[in-house]
Design an enzyme around this catalytic site. Sequence first.
Site, mmCIF file in Angstrom:
data_model
loop_
_atom_site.group_PDB
_atom_site.id
_atom_site.type_symbol
_atom_site.label_atom_id
_atom_site.label_comp_id
_atom_site.label_asym_id
_atom_site.label_seq_id
_atom_site.Cartn_x
_atom_site.Cartn_y
_atom_site.Cartn_z
ATOM 1 C CG HIS A 137 -0.207 0.115 2.531
ATOM 2 N ND1 HIS A 137 0.157 1.311 3.097
ATOM 3 C CD2 HIS A 137 0.227 -0.846 3.366
ATOM 4 C CE1 HIS A 137 0.778 1.101 4.239
ATOM 5 N NE2 HIS A 137 0.843 -0.215 4.431
ATOM 6 C CG HIS A 146 13.121 -4.988 -13.497
ATOM 7 N ND1 HIS A 146 13.969 -5.676 -14.311
ATOM 8 C CD2 HIS A 146 12.222 -5.909 -13.048
ATOM 9 C CE1 HIS A 146 13.612 -6.950 -14.367
ATOM 10 N NE2 HIS A 146 12.558 -7.111 -13.594
#
Length: 212
Positions: A137, A146
């Site tokens: 979150h 990446h």
Amino acid sequence: MKMVALIGNGGHGKVVKEIVNTRSDMQLAGIFDDRFSSFAVREGLYTGRPDDIHLLRKLVPDVAFAICVGDNGLRKKLAERLELEHGDCTALIHPAAIVSEAAAIGSGTVVMAGAVIQAGANIGTHCIINTGAIAEHDNSIGDYVHLSPRAALAGGVKVREGAHIGIGASVIPQIEIGRWSVIGAGAAVISTIPDGVTAVGVPARVISSIHT
């Protein structure tokens, strides 16, 4: 049905190709890579070099494309050039990924099978959220990042543009990873990582600078 063409035909491209083939709302139109010598139909797909995209546009005007290049810097160069000519790339999300409706995914980003992106996470453009990676979150993930397979970011983590989080690395809450930095495989990041460095180990420590 969205028609999709892929830019890049290496190992990463194979995985992205499977995302398109797994999606019931998409169809693969073509693959473009420097290894193809000319624009042609091969095995039922339009193929050619990246500079041949304009030829596909004439045949399939509404085709969307995605850049399938694992190197973050090269992916940025390709995106800046191709999007200037052809518009934004499409995001590709594997049906087996879990993405909160309260998360935001940028154009050109690919999300692999088993990845989890939780509520309030903001994923930038042309990112790779690889197999089994977790963006918890309120993560803020910059463009061209990446997250390698099984990388895990706890809540509120910030990862700046171009950073690469290695396989199985973990980051505790509210930590910031600097622009174009690399976190080694299996590292445990418990403090802020500056721009342009490589950090490895448990806990992660900076071992070198990266010249960009």
